[in-house]
Design a protein around this motif. Structure first.
Motif, mmCIF file in Angstrom:
data_model
loop_
_atom_site.group_PDB
_atom_site.id
_atom_site.type_symbol
_atom_site.label_atom_id
_atom_site.label_comp_id
_atom_site.label_asym_id
_atom_site.label_seq_id
_atom_site.Cartn_x
_atom_site.Cartn_y
_atom_site.Cartn_z
ATOM 1 N N TYR A 161 -10.838 -3.360 -6.402
ATOM 2 C CA TYR A 161 -9.980 -2.923 -5.309
ATOM 3 C C TYR A 161 -10.568 -3.421 -4.005
ATOM 4 O O TYR A 161 -10.049 -3.611 -3.049
ATOM 5 C CB TYR A 161 -9.850 -1.401 -5.257
ATOM 6 C CG TYR A 161 -9.118 -0.825 -6.439
ATOM 7 C CD1 TYR A 161 -7.770 -1.097 -6.622
ATOM 8 C CD2 TYR A 161 -9.743 0.002 -7.344
ATOM 9 C CE1 TYR A 161 -7.087 -0.568 -7.700
ATOM 10 C CE2 TYR A 161 -9.063 0.540 -8.403
ATOM 11 C CZ TYR A 161 -7.735 0.258 -8.593
ATOM 12 O OH TYR A 161 -7.059 0.797 -9.655
ATOM 13 N N LEU A 184 -4.171 6.969 -2.597
ATOM 14 C CA LEU A 184 -3.796 5.632 -2.192
ATOM 15 C C LEU A 184 -3.666 4.781 -3.447
ATOM 16 O O LEU A 184 -4.504 4.866 -4.354
ATOM 17 C CB LEU A 184 -4.880 5.066 -1.273
ATOM 18 C CG LEU A 184 -4.627 3.744 -0.600
ATOM 19 C CD1 LEU A 184 -3.409 3.815 0.318
ATOM 20 C CD2 LEU A 184 -5.854 3.328 0.197
ATOM 21 N N ARG A 211 -1.359 -6.058 1.123
ATOM 22 C CA ARG A 211 -2.781 -6.332 0.962
ATOM 23 C C ARG A 211 -2.977 -7.509 0.021
ATOM 24 O O ARG A 211 -2.330 -7.599 -1.021
ATOM 25 C CB ARG A 211 -3.413 -5.071 0.379
ATOM 26 C CG ARG A 211 -4.833 -5.175 0.031
ATOM 27 C CD ARG A 211 -5.278 -3.828 -0.424
ATOM 28 N NE ARG A 211 -6.043 -3.977 -1.632
ATOM 29 C CZ ARG A 211 -6.762 -3.036 -2.155
ATOM 30 N NH1 ARG A 211 -6.757 -1.853 -1.614
ATOM 31 N NH2 ARG A 211 -7.454 -3.258 -3.223
ATOM 32 N N ASN A 227 3.077 -2.902 4.769
ATOM 33 C CA ASN A 227 1.627 -2.997 4.787
ATOM 34 C C ASN A 227 1.217 -3.651 3.468
ATOM 35 O O ASN A 227 1.182 -3.009 2.437
ATOM 36 C CB ASN A 227 1.006 -1.609 4.940
ATOM 37 C CG ASN A 227 -0.434 -1.678 5.376
ATOM 38 O OD1 ASN A 227 -1.109 -2.671 5.146
ATOM 39 N ND2 ASN A 227 -0.895 -0.619 6.007
ATOM 40 N N LEU A 268 -2.711 6.134 5.992
ATOM 41 C CA LEU A 268 -3.552 5.375 5.066
ATOM 42 C C LEU A 268 -5.006 5.837 5.148
ATOM 43 O O LEU A 268 -5.642 6.087 4.129
ATOM 44 C CB LEU A 268 -3.441 3.884 5.386
ATOM 45 C CG LEU A 268 -4.176 2.952 4.434
ATOM 46 C CD1 LEU A 268 -3.337 1.690 4.206
ATOM 47 C CD2 LEU A 268 -5.514 2.571 4.988
ATOM 48 N N SER A 324 -1.938 0.770 -5.049
ATOM 49 C CA SER A 324 -1.358 -0.514 -4.676
ATOM 50 C C SER A 324 -0.668 -1.217 -5.839
ATOM 51 O O SER A 324 0.082 -2.154 -5.608
ATOM 52 C CB SER A 324 -2.428 -1.430 -4.070
ATOM 53 O OG SER A 324 -3.467 -1.669 -4.989
ATOM 54 N N LEU A 359 0.859 -1.185 0.000
ATOM 55 C CA LEU A 359 0.000 0.000 0.000
ATOM 56 C C LEU A 359 0.891 1.229 0.000
ATOM 57 O O LEU A 359 1.869 1.304 0.760
ATOM 58 C CB LEU A 359 -0.939 -0.013 1.206
ATOM 59 C CG LEU A 359 -2.031 -1.075 1.111
ATOM 60 C CD1 LEU A 359 -2.780 -1.191 2.427
ATOM 61 C CD2 LEU A 359 -2.992 -0.760 -0.015
ATOM 62 N N TYR A 360 0.543 2.172 -0.849
ATOM 63 C CA TYR A 360 1.366 3.349 -1.106
ATOM 64 C C TYR A 360 0.480 4.576 -1.213
ATOM 65 O O TYR A 360 -0.705 4.474 -1.522
ATOM 66 C CB TYR A 360 2.112 3.189 -2.445
ATOM 67 C CG TYR A 360 2.834 1.875 -2.566
ATOM 68 C CD1 TYR A 360 4.159 1.754 -2.154
ATOM 69 C CD2 TYR A 360 2.193 0.749 -3.059
ATOM 70 C CE1 TYR A 360 4.827 0.543 -2.256
ATOM 71 C CE2 TYR A 360 2.853 -0.466 -3.164
ATOM 72 C CZ TYR A 360 4.168 -0.562 -2.756
ATOM 73 O OH TYR A 360 4.826 -1.766 -2.845
#
Length: 168
Positions: free
Chosen positions: A168, A44, A160, A158, A91, A46, A29-30
């Motif tokens: 998503y 956000l 996912r 983090n 986040l 990914s 997660l970025y």
């Protein structure tokens, strides 16, 4: 032997079969940041991956029409914040989009590229887009990493894993 079409029409049965498997591709997660019309913007994301060593390169897949695409399409610079499990507040601030309040709740660190940089992010990179290609319902951007830092020792990525690879 006849091969299936490259882009078969997806029906519910295929998404039901492929979706759970595709969703098991883990992604980090970025938060990608940039300056748009003189204001900080963040989102956000990914779909990010390292794409080369020398020079260091990363790839990002972004849905067309997202505000940050105006910067990326112009070959502009952006920040990429790599989130750890300890970055839940950061986040949450961008989970529903970018607003002035998203930035007000977090300390920004100045950098020589003048892209928004959150002090609390686990790690930070500055990238400049050098190319892009359409990738289905996303655009795949290739960027050279110009700078970066591990801002906090320790931590854990983090990561996912989605229940369905078609959303998503």
């Amino acid at each position: 032997m006849d091969l299936p079409a490259l882009h078969p029409e997806r029906d519910d049965l295929e998404e039901h079969r492929v979706g759970p498997a595709l969703g098991k591709i883990a992604s980090g997660l970025y938060i990608a940041t940039a300056i748009i019309a003189g204001e900080p913007f963040g989102m956000l994301c990914s779909f990010v991956e390292q794409a080369g060593f020398r020079p260091p390169m990363i790839s990002l897949a972004i849905s067309p029409g997202r505000p940050i695409c105006s910067v990326l399409d112009a070959g502009g610079m952006f920040g990429l914040h790599i989130l750890s499990k300890g970055n839940q507040a950061l986040l949450k601030s961008f989970a529903r989009g970018s607003t002035p309040a998203s930035f007000a709740a977090h300390v920004l660190t100045p950098n020589r590229f003048a892209v928004p940089q959150f002090a609390e992010a686990w790690a930070f990179l500055v990238g400049r887009v050098i190319g892009s290609i359409p990738a289905g319902d996303h655009t795949l951007y290739l960027a050279e990493v110009l700078d970066g830092a591990l801002q906090h020792e320790g931590g854990e990525a983090n990561v996912r894993v989605r229940s369905n690879g078609f959303s998503y």
